[in-house]
Each structure stands twice: as structure tokens, then as C-alpha cells.
Design a protein around this motif. Structure first.
Motif: not given
Length: 300
Positions: A33-48
Motif C-alpha cells: 500500500v505504501l508503494v502504491r500511495e507514494v507512486a500516486r503522490i508522485d503522479a499527482l505532481g507534488y514536489g517532495s
């Protein structure tokens, strides 16, 4: 270990808005779940993405390596790696390992934590400023071949720790602070150091419900009769023991997307380079759902 060119590159890569994730939430989240959700944050465009170290949960460099591996472009920062958890040589070694593996994508945030956390591992919390200075100087005295570089920032609240951050690091990452502290920190740091404040946000139109939820989670930490670095910081800024609602309104941004975007902009106007938002939610998926809802306004 750091240089200004490296630190300046942080804002170019990460932009103005990033995410701070509670370590308690990450520790309670299944790895997939952590891997999936961090990938979502990445795709959303947040910088860090940043998270902390509790001393009783995941080890900082292992956790941040996981965050880096779960994303393609996110800058990942320790907010903070606890100096009580490792000797200075190990802190440097962990940082340069991740900096070399993920060039331009890692920031080392270091802090002294709080007395209640440190005492849980049987250590004595004393002389945090002197301890931090000696720690940084020992990190910088390590001899050996050239290492990979990354920005280094301190969890600095008070004027003396902020001055130390300006002297020996690339800037500061203040946690749980109001906008007026951002302005104060910029004055102490000067114009050329990174300033990366943390901001908890509650996406709701019900102010009373937001206050009640915040009190249930943060109440003991924010009692102005207690002794903690966060309370000392509030007192320096003029908050009194009967200012409970004023404290909540200053530390936590709540409302609709426009209100939360306005709070982030206040930090930027006060001198922040990059603001880390922490949506107030119980689980990682719920946090990322709120990040998705806030995305169009925050990253416009």
C-alpha cells in the motif's frame, strides 16, 4: 557534504509544495500500500515527500530508501533523522548512500527530537544546541574520498538553533509552526538558506469538528503548561496559556481548498521556499485522497 548549488537545486526540482507523512501512519501501512500511495503522490505532481523518525518505528534511511524506490521524480527528505538514533559517521554514511543512488532527490533533515521521545529509549535529553553543533562538526570531519552531496537542514525552532542552521547547514525544516514563525525564521536564516516549514491541513468546512479532532490528536503536545520545544516556540511568539483556540487556528490550516491554499501561500509570502503539507487523516490512502482533492488548487 553539502554545497549551495546542491541546495539551490532543491527548489528547482521540488517546486513550492511537498508532502509530510506521519511516521505512525507509514509504520501501520502494509508495504504494498505504501508503494502504491507514494507512486500516486508522485503522479499527482507534488514536489517532495518527507517523514520523521520515532526511534521505535522504521529506521530513517531504510524508510526513505523505500520512498525513493517507490517514486520516479519525488525529492525525499528526512523530517527528521534523529541524531539520537546513530553516531554522526553513520548519519553521514546513510545520507551519502541515498544521495549517490538517487542524485538530486534526497535531502537530509536532522533533529534532536523531544524529551519524551528520547527518554523512551533510556537516553537523557540535554543541551540540544551544543549536542547538535558537536554532531554536525563531527559529521563534517569525516575523512575519506569525496562523497555524493545532498542538502542538509535542521529541525530548528528557536533563534540559536536557527543561527546554527544558517552557520553549518543549508537551512531549516521547522515542524508544527505558525506563519509568523516562518517570517521569524527567514529573518534569522538570511535570504540564501532553505526554509521548509511543515503545515498540517484539515480539509473540512466544519471548524468546530476540525478543532475537536486536532485536540484529540495533538492536545497533550500543545498544552501551553507543558515543557516541549513546540510549546517554548509558541511562548516566544507571544501565545499564552489561555490561547488554545488561537493556537489551533495558527498551527493548523482548515477549511476548503481555497482556505488551505491561502495558508500555504501565507508561508511562501513569509519567506518559505517550500511548504510541506500534512493532510489530517487516519490512513495513508485517505491522506493521498485529500492530496488529490487539493492538487489543482495547490499546484496551480
Amino acid at each position: 557534504m553539502t554545497d549551495r548549488a546542491d541546495a539551490s537545486g532543491f527548489t528547482e526540482r521540488a517546486g513550492q509544495v511537498g508532502v509530510w507523512l506521519p511516521p505512525t501512519v507509514l509504520d501501520a501501512t502494509a508495504a504494498y500500500v505504501l508503494v502504491r500511495e507514494v507512486a500516486r503522490i508522485d503522479a499527482l505532481g507534488y514536489g517532495s515527500v518527507w517523514t520523521g523518525e520515532r526511534l521505535v518505528g522504521a529506521e530513517a534511511f531504510a524508510r526513505h530508501g523505500q520512498l525513493l524506490a517507490s517514486s520516479r521524480r519525488l525529492v525525499v527528505g528526512t523530517g527528521i533523522a534523529n541524531l539520537w538514533a546513530r553516531v554522526p559517521e553513520a548519519m553521514r554514511g546513510g545520507a551519502v548512500t541515498l544521495a549517490a543512488a538517487y542524485p538530486g532527490r534526497f535531502v537530509l533533515g536532522i533533529g534532536t527530537s523531544t524529551p519524551n521521545v528520547v527518554e523512551r529509549i533510556g537516553a537523557t535529553y540535554d543541551r540540544p544546541l551544543a549536542r547538535m553543533r558537536a554532531y554536525l562538526e563531527r559529521m563534517d570531519a569525516v575523512e575519506g574520498p569525496p562523497d555524493a552531496t545532498c542538502p542538509r537542514v535542521l529541525a530548528a525552532l528557536g533563534p540559536k538553533m536557527l543561527e546554527l542552521a544558517a552557520e553549518l547547514t543549508d537551512g531549516a525544516h521547522p515542524f508544527l509552526t505558525p506563519v509568523e514563525h516562518t517570517a521569524f525564521a527567514r529573518t534569522v536564516l538570511g535570504p540564501d538558506k532553505l526554509l521548509i516549514p511543515h503545515q498540517t491541513v484539515v480539509l473540512t468546512d466544519d471548524r468546530d469538528a476540525a478543532r475537536a479532532a486536532i485536540r484529540a490528536t495533538y492536545g497533550p503536545l500543545l498544552e501551553l503548561a507543558t515543557d516541549s520545544p513546540y510549546v517554548a516556540n509558541l511562548r516566544r511568539l507571544g501565545y499564552q496559556s489561555d490561547d488554545s483556540e488561537r493556537v489551533l487556528d495558527a498551527l493548523f490550516g482548515y477549511g476548503d481548498t481555497a482556505a488551505i491554499t491561502d495558508r500555504v501561500q501565507q508561508h511562501l509570502d513569509a519567506g518559505a521556499d517550500h511548504v510541506l503539507i500534512q493532510p489530517f487523516a487516519a490512513g495513508l490512502t485517505e491522506i493521498v485522497d485529500q492530496l488529490e482533492e487539493l492538487r489543482s488548487a495547490l499546484l496551480a
